[in-house]
Design a protein around this motif. Structure first.
Motif, PDB file in Angstrom:
ATOM      1  N   ARG A  39     -17.921 -44.912-146.332  1.00 33.25           N
ATOM      2  CA  ARG A  39     -19.377 -45.072-146.239  1.00 33.25           C
ATOM      3  C   ARG A  39     -20.072 -44.437-147.451  1.00 33.25           C
ATOM      4  O   ARG A  39     -21.048 -44.971-147.967  1.00 33.25           O
ATOM      5  CB  ARG A  39     -19.898 -44.429-144.950  1.00 33.25           C
ATOM      6  N   VAL A 110     -32.337 -51.913-146.971  1.00 29.49           N
ATOM      7  CA  VAL A 110     -31.864 -52.125-145.600  1.00 29.49           C
ATOM      8  C   VAL A 110     -30.370 -51.836-145.496  1.00 29.49           C
ATOM      9  O   VAL A 110     -29.909 -51.178-144.545  1.00 29.49           O
ATOM     10  CB  VAL A 110     -32.174 -53.562-145.157  1.00 29.49           C
ATOM     11  N   LEU A 111     -29.603 -52.311-146.480  1.00 28.52           N
ATOM     12  CA  LEU A 111     -28.165 -52.060-146.474  1.00 28.52           C
ATOM     13  C   LEU A 111     -27.872 -50.572-146.558  1.00 28.52           C
ATOM     14  O   LEU A 111     -26.979 -50.048-145.881  1.00 28.52           O
ATOM     15  CB  LEU A 111     -27.513 -52.797-147.643  1.00 28.52           C
ATOM     16  N   LEU A 113     -29.757 -48.099-145.520  1.00 25.36           N
ATOM     17  CA  LEU A 113     -30.069 -47.481-144.228  1.00 25.36           C
ATOM     18  C   LEU A 113     -28.995 -47.786-143.188  1.00 25.36           C
ATOM     19  O   LEU A 113     -28.666 -46.934-142.356  1.00 25.36           O
ATOM     20  CB  LEU A 113     -31.441 -47.961-143.740  1.00 25.36           C
ATOM     21  N   ILE A 114     -28.454 -48.999-143.241  1.00 23.85           N
ATOM     22  CA  ILE A 114     -27.374 -49.343-142.313  1.00 23.85           C
ATOM     23  C   ILE A 114     -26.159 -48.451-142.547  1.00 23.85           C
ATOM     24  O   ILE A 114     -25.507 -47.986-141.614  1.00 23.85           O
ATOM     25  CB  ILE A 114     -27.003 -50.831-142.467  1.00 23.85           C
ATOM     26  N   ILE A 115     -25.868 -48.193-143.829  1.00 22.46           N
ATOM     27  CA  ILE A 115     -24.734 -47.320-144.131  1.00 22.46           C
ATOM     28  C   ILE A 115     -24.996 -45.910-143.630  1.00 22.46           C
ATOM     29  O   ILE A 115     -24.110 -45.238-143.088  1.00 22.46           O
ATOM     30  CB  ILE A 115     -24.458 -47.324-145.642  1.00 22.46           C
ATOM     31  N   VAL A 117     -26.778 -44.937-141.096  1.00 19.67           N
ATOM     32  CA  VAL A 117     -26.661 -44.836-139.631  1.00 19.67           C
ATOM     33  C   VAL A 117     -25.391 -45.546-139.151  1.00 19.67           C
ATOM     34  O   VAL A 117     -25.304 -45.982-138.013  1.00 19.67           O
ATOM     35  CB  VAL A 117     -27.903 -45.427-138.937  1.00 19.67           C
ATOM     36  N   GLY A 118     -24.425 -45.648-140.045  1.00 24.57           N
ATOM     37  CA  GLY A 118     -23.197 -46.370-139.721  1.00 24.57           C
ATOM     38  C   GLY A 118     -22.446 -45.803-138.542  1.00 24.57           C
ATOM     39  O   GLY A 118     -21.825 -46.538-137.781  1.00 24.57           O
ATOM     40  N   LEU A 121     -24.064 -47.067-135.398  1.00 27.15           N
ATOM     41  CA  LEU A 121     -23.787 -48.488-135.263  1.00 27.15           C
ATOM     42  C   LEU A 121     -22.332 -48.730-134.901  1.00 27.15           C
ATOM     43  O   LEU A 121     -22.017 -49.631-134.122  1.00 27.15           O
ATOM     44  CB  LEU A 121     -24.123 -49.208-136.570  1.00 27.15           C
ATOM     45  N   GLU A 122     -21.438 -47.927-135.463  1.00 25.05           N
ATOM     46  CA  GLU A 122     -20.018 -48.102-135.156  1.00 25.05           C
ATOM     47  C   GLU A 122     -19.743 -47.807-133.693  1.00 25.05           C
ATOM     48  O   GLU A 122     -18.959 -48.504-133.034  1.00 25.05           O
ATOM     49  CB  GLU A 122     -19.170 -47.193-136.047  1.00 25.05           C
ATOM     50  N   THR A 125     -21.036 -50.739-131.814  1.00 29.15           N
ATOM     51  CA  THR A 125     -20.171 -51.885-132.041  1.00 29.15           C
ATOM     52  C   THR A 125     -18.863 -51.738-131.294  1.00 29.15           C
ATOM     53  O   THR A 125     -18.357 -52.694-130.703  1.00 29.15           O
ATOM     54  CB  THR A 125     -19.904 -52.053-133.549  1.00 29.15           C
TER      55      THR A 125
END
Length: 355
Positions: A39, A110-111, A113-115, A117-118, A121-122, A125
């Motif tokens: 990450r 956006v990408l 921020l996704i990383i 809060v990975g 999210l994981e 998921t």
């Protein structure tokens, strides 16, 4: 895809409830430190790409400090933009810079921020993936084997089943202890944690769709209750149960077990044989231990064996199952083997795959 998009609310609720007690086989996972480093590398890559995009179009940006934007200013702007801090000291002023911010920098933000809060999210998921796996497994599982109790007897029963060619994904283990259920998962088996005397636990193991049920708990009274519950849920399954005492065997058969194995008396007889003839005892142990030398197995009669006497078979025929009736080798009716017969033979063992 149906498992993700087309589940009804009832199915989703049932899968969520089942997910608390059903454990799917353990899959290899990436070590935590490796995940963090991955990450971090992705975040640095996004930062570098954003810095390069801003630096290439630096003429379209205005710096309130010195009126010019160099590489350090580009990195600074990329950092505060991706982190959504936005001090406003460096701003895009040209049309190309603003268009680049809309089409390139914003998606990169956006990408980024996704990383960041990975981890969250994981977790979400993984939870969704687990529920989807459980839903797919419950929808597809039919004519499988349910093993209740994953102690010594249960583990050896599973090992024998695998050695006989039954795939691990066709075996479901039920045990009341989480540690034991986790051990079954590590062995590549689906496991259900819960009290097997309760219908709701056996329903989670899809016992109503099972072809065979092995009952191997620690206590005889538990075995009787489990056999009774399993028989009520499934009238067609073959139920095999293990008990410690001979006097409890009739109770298990009345509870619905087709076959009852008495462990204490079987061990006692083996001890007696060992005292009289150690060689006979070793041969019996060899026959009962799958893959160790000689195996006692049941198989259909081969085409080239039809019409021939049992003694003419390449394997040593001990008995023949004909029309649901067991004929041993000394039976006068056993003059030849017929199509549809099953023979019980002693054959050379094949290596048994490890759990």
């Amino acid at each position: 895809m149906r498992s993700v998009w087309y589940r009804t609310s009832t199915e989703a609720r049932d899968d969520a409830e089942a997910g608390r007690s059903i454990s799917m086989p353990t899959q290899s996972a990436t070590p935590p430190l490796q995940q963090v480093l991955r990450r971090l590398a992705l975040a640095l890559l996004v930062l570098a790409v954003t810095t390069l995009v801003v630096y290439v179009d630096r003429a379209g940006y205005h710096d309130s400090a010195d009126e010019s934007v160099d590489f350090l200013d580009s990195a600074y702007y990329a950092t505060v933009t991706l982190s959504t801090t936005g001090y406003g000291d460096i701003t895009p002023v040209s049309d190309s810079a603003r268009l680049t911010n809309i089409l390139v920098v914003t998606p990169l933000r956006v990408l980024f921020l996704i990383i960041l809060v990975g981890t969250t999210l994981e977790v979400l998921t993984e939870r969704t993936r687990q529920q989807v796996r459980i839903h797919r497994w419950r929808a597809r599982t039919r004519d499988h084997v349910v093993v209740i109790g994953y102690g010594t007897k249960g583990r050896h029963a599973v090992q024998t089943l695998v050695g006989q060619g039954i795939a691990k994904d066709r075996i479901v283990v039920v045990d009341a202890q989480h540690k034991v259920a986790d051990l079954a998962g590590e062995d590549g088996l689906v496991s259900v944690t819960g009290d097997a005397t309760r219908s709701e636990t056996l329903l989670k193991a899809e016992v109503q769709n099972a072809a065979r049920v092995i009952v191997a708990p620690q206590r005889d009274d538990t075995a009787a209750l489990v056999a009774l519950t399993a028989r009520q849920l499934n009238r067609r399954a073959t139920i095999v149960a293990a008990v410690r005492e001979d006097e409890n065997a009739p109770l298990l058969k009345q509870s619905g077990a087709d076959t009852v194995i008495t462990s204490s008396s079987s061990a006692g007889r083996l001890l007696g044989v060992s005292m009289v003839s150690p060689s006979v005892a070793r041969t019996l142990e060899d026959l009962m231990t799958l893959g160790s030398g000689l195996d006692l197995i049941e198989r259909p009669v081969l085409d080239d064996e039809v019409g021939r006497a049992p003694r003419d078979s390449a394997d040593l025929v001990v008995a023949v199952v004909r029309g649901g009736q067991l004929l041993d080798y000394s039976d006068a009716r056993l003059t030849d083997m017929r199509a549809g017969d099953h023979v019980i033979v002693v054959s050379r063992a094949v290596p048994t795959p490890a759990l």
